[in-house]
Design an enzyme around this catalytic site. Structure first.
Site, PDB file in Angstrom:
ATOM      1  N   HIS A   6      24.784  32.167  14.470  1.00 28.71           N
ATOM      2  CA  HIS A   6      24.809  30.885  13.752  1.00 28.71           C
ATOM      3  C   HIS A   6      26.208  30.303  13.619  1.00 28.71           C
ATOM      4  O   HIS A   6      26.413  29.121  13.850  1.00 28.71           O
ATOM      5  CB  HIS A   6      24.178  31.037  12.357  1.00 28.71           C
ATOM      6  CG  HIS A   6      22.759  31.465  12.398  1.00 28.71           C
ATOM      7  ND1 HIS A   6      22.403  32.802  12.358  1.00 28.71           N
ATOM      8  CD2 HIS A   6      21.608  30.769  12.519  1.00 28.71           C
ATOM      9  CE1 HIS A   6      21.084  32.896  12.428  1.00 28.71           C
ATOM     10  NE2 HIS A   6      20.579  31.687  12.538  1.00 28.71           N
ATOM     11  N   GLU A  82      27.155  36.699   8.282  1.00 28.47           N
ATOM     12  CA  GLU A  82      27.857  36.768   9.573  1.00 28.47           C
ATOM     13  C   GLU A  82      29.378  36.870   9.384  1.00 28.47           C
ATOM     14  O   GLU A  82      30.054  37.600  10.129  1.00 28.47           O
ATOM     15  CB  GLU A  82      27.453  35.576  10.451  1.00 28.47           C
ATOM     16  CG  GLU A  82      25.974  35.678  10.855  1.00 28.47           C
ATOM     17  CD  GLU A  82      25.471  34.613  11.830  1.00 28.47           C
ATOM     18  OE1 GLU A  82      24.292  34.703  12.216  1.00 28.47           O
ATOM     19  OE2 GLU A  82      26.239  33.703  12.206  1.00 28.47           O
ATOM     20  N   ARG A 225      26.231  14.598 -15.896  1.00 30.81           N
ATOM     21  CA  ARG A 225      24.790  14.503 -16.118  1.00 30.81           C
ATOM     22  C   ARG A 225      24.426  14.213 -17.571  1.00 30.81           C
ATOM     23  O   ARG A 225      23.261  13.980 -17.860  1.00 30.81           O
ATOM     24  CB  ARG A 225      24.124  15.780 -15.621  1.00 30.81           C
ATOM     25  CG  ARG A 225      24.264  16.008 -14.111  1.00 30.81           C
ATOM     26  CD  ARG A 225      23.587  14.900 -13.326  1.00 30.81           C
ATOM     27  NE  ARG A 225      22.254  14.658 -13.821  1.00 30.81           N
ATOM     28  CZ  ARG A 225      21.209  15.470 -13.593  1.00 30.81           C
ATOM     29  NH1 ARG A 225      21.359  16.513 -12.826  1.00 30.81           N
ATOM     30  NH2 ARG A 225      20.036  15.191 -14.110  1.00 30.81           N
TER      31      ARG A 225
END
Ligand SMILES: O=P(O)(O)O[C@H]1O[C@H](CO)[C@@H](O)[C@H]1O
Ligand SMILES: O=c1cc[nH]c(=O)[nH]1
Length: 255
Positions: A6, A82, A225
């Protein structure tokens, strides 16, 4: 070992000595910004799937990676797995987040000491009750550097969730029905003294504890928020620059 599927690079691409520390951004443009503005002798390792990764030298001459996790825990879990296969042992997430506390303003940064981890991917790595705690040494170093550099920061607990809209209780989106189980959750988290919402730290912290690497997270606050749902683009540049500056200063100490 061949090229990792990936991330698109392998051990032979990393030079000698190879880097052991990675700064990990959700956004490939941020990974590129870090490489362009903070590193020397930069080499693009891969742009596979938008998971842009750069190898470069810190001002001290030590090599590090500036890599991309993509958005959300499933993508991050693949990239982190990875990177660790390639010998990375320290990962600092450099992200953005939305504050849920009035006293944590846009433009400042949040240093996460732990996460409330409401993330499905993390359950494939450890049980839900397993601690999503950051590396204490990296976290203290982030605080020390914030103080030294005069960067406004808050240290505390972050809510890491799987969705930007529903999971962060945004009602002004395409979804006409917010699940009852999510209605009022932000207010509840506010009372639990959680500082902010983002989408990767909890899984990163659990992976660090299970795999045995050091993980930390600093995010620039780009939404307030307590006042509105939308990200504040005016605050984003400064917030991200501050998160990057802190992460690079800590990388100098741990690379
Ligand atoms: O800016 P990044 O690092 O992508 O982080 C935040 O931004 C994305 C959502 O806009 C999610 O990935 C969230 O965690
Ligand atoms: O509100 C926000 C801002 C950035 N990233 C998030 O996940 N939420």
């Amino acid at each position: 070992m061949p090229t990792l599927y990936h991330i698109g690079f392998g051990p032979e691409d990393l030079g000698d000595p190879p880097p052991t520390l990675a700064l990990l951004s959700g956004d490939p443009q941020r990974a590129s910004q870090i490489a362009r503005t903070k590193l020397q002798k930069v080499r693009t390792l891969s742009e596979n799937r938008g998971l842009n990764s750069y190898l470069g030298l810190l001002p001290s001459g030590k090599p590090i990676l500036s890599a991309t996790s993509g958005m959300g825990a499933p993508s991050l879990s693949i990239v982190v797995n990875e990177l660790v296969q390639l010998g990375i042992r320290t990962i600092i997430r450099v992200g953005t987040s939305g504050s849920i506390q009035e006293e944590v303003p846009p433009g400042s940064v949040v240093i996460s000491k732990a996460a409330l981890c409401r993330q499905g991917a993390a359950n494939d790595i450890a049980p839900p009750e397993y601690p999503a705690s950051a590396d204490p040494f990296l976290t203290v170093a982030l605080v020390e550097e914030a103080r030294r550099l005069g960067i406004p920061y808050a240290l505390g607990i972050t809510a890491s969730v799987d969705t930007f809209y529903e999971g962060q209780e945004r009602v002004g989106s395409a979804n006409p029905h917010l699940l009852r189980s999510l209605q009022g959750i932000t207010e509840e988290y506010r009372h639990l003294r959680i500082l902010n919402y983002e989408m990767e730290a909890g899984t990163l912290f659990k992976m660090g504890n299970v795999y045995g690497f050091a993980a930390a997270c600093v995010t620039g606050v780009i939404a307030q928020r307590t006042r509105a749902e939308e990200p504040l683009l005016d605050a984003k540049g400064l917030a991200v620059e501050r998160a990057i500056e802190l992460a690079v200063a800590v990388a100098e100490r741990f690379a």
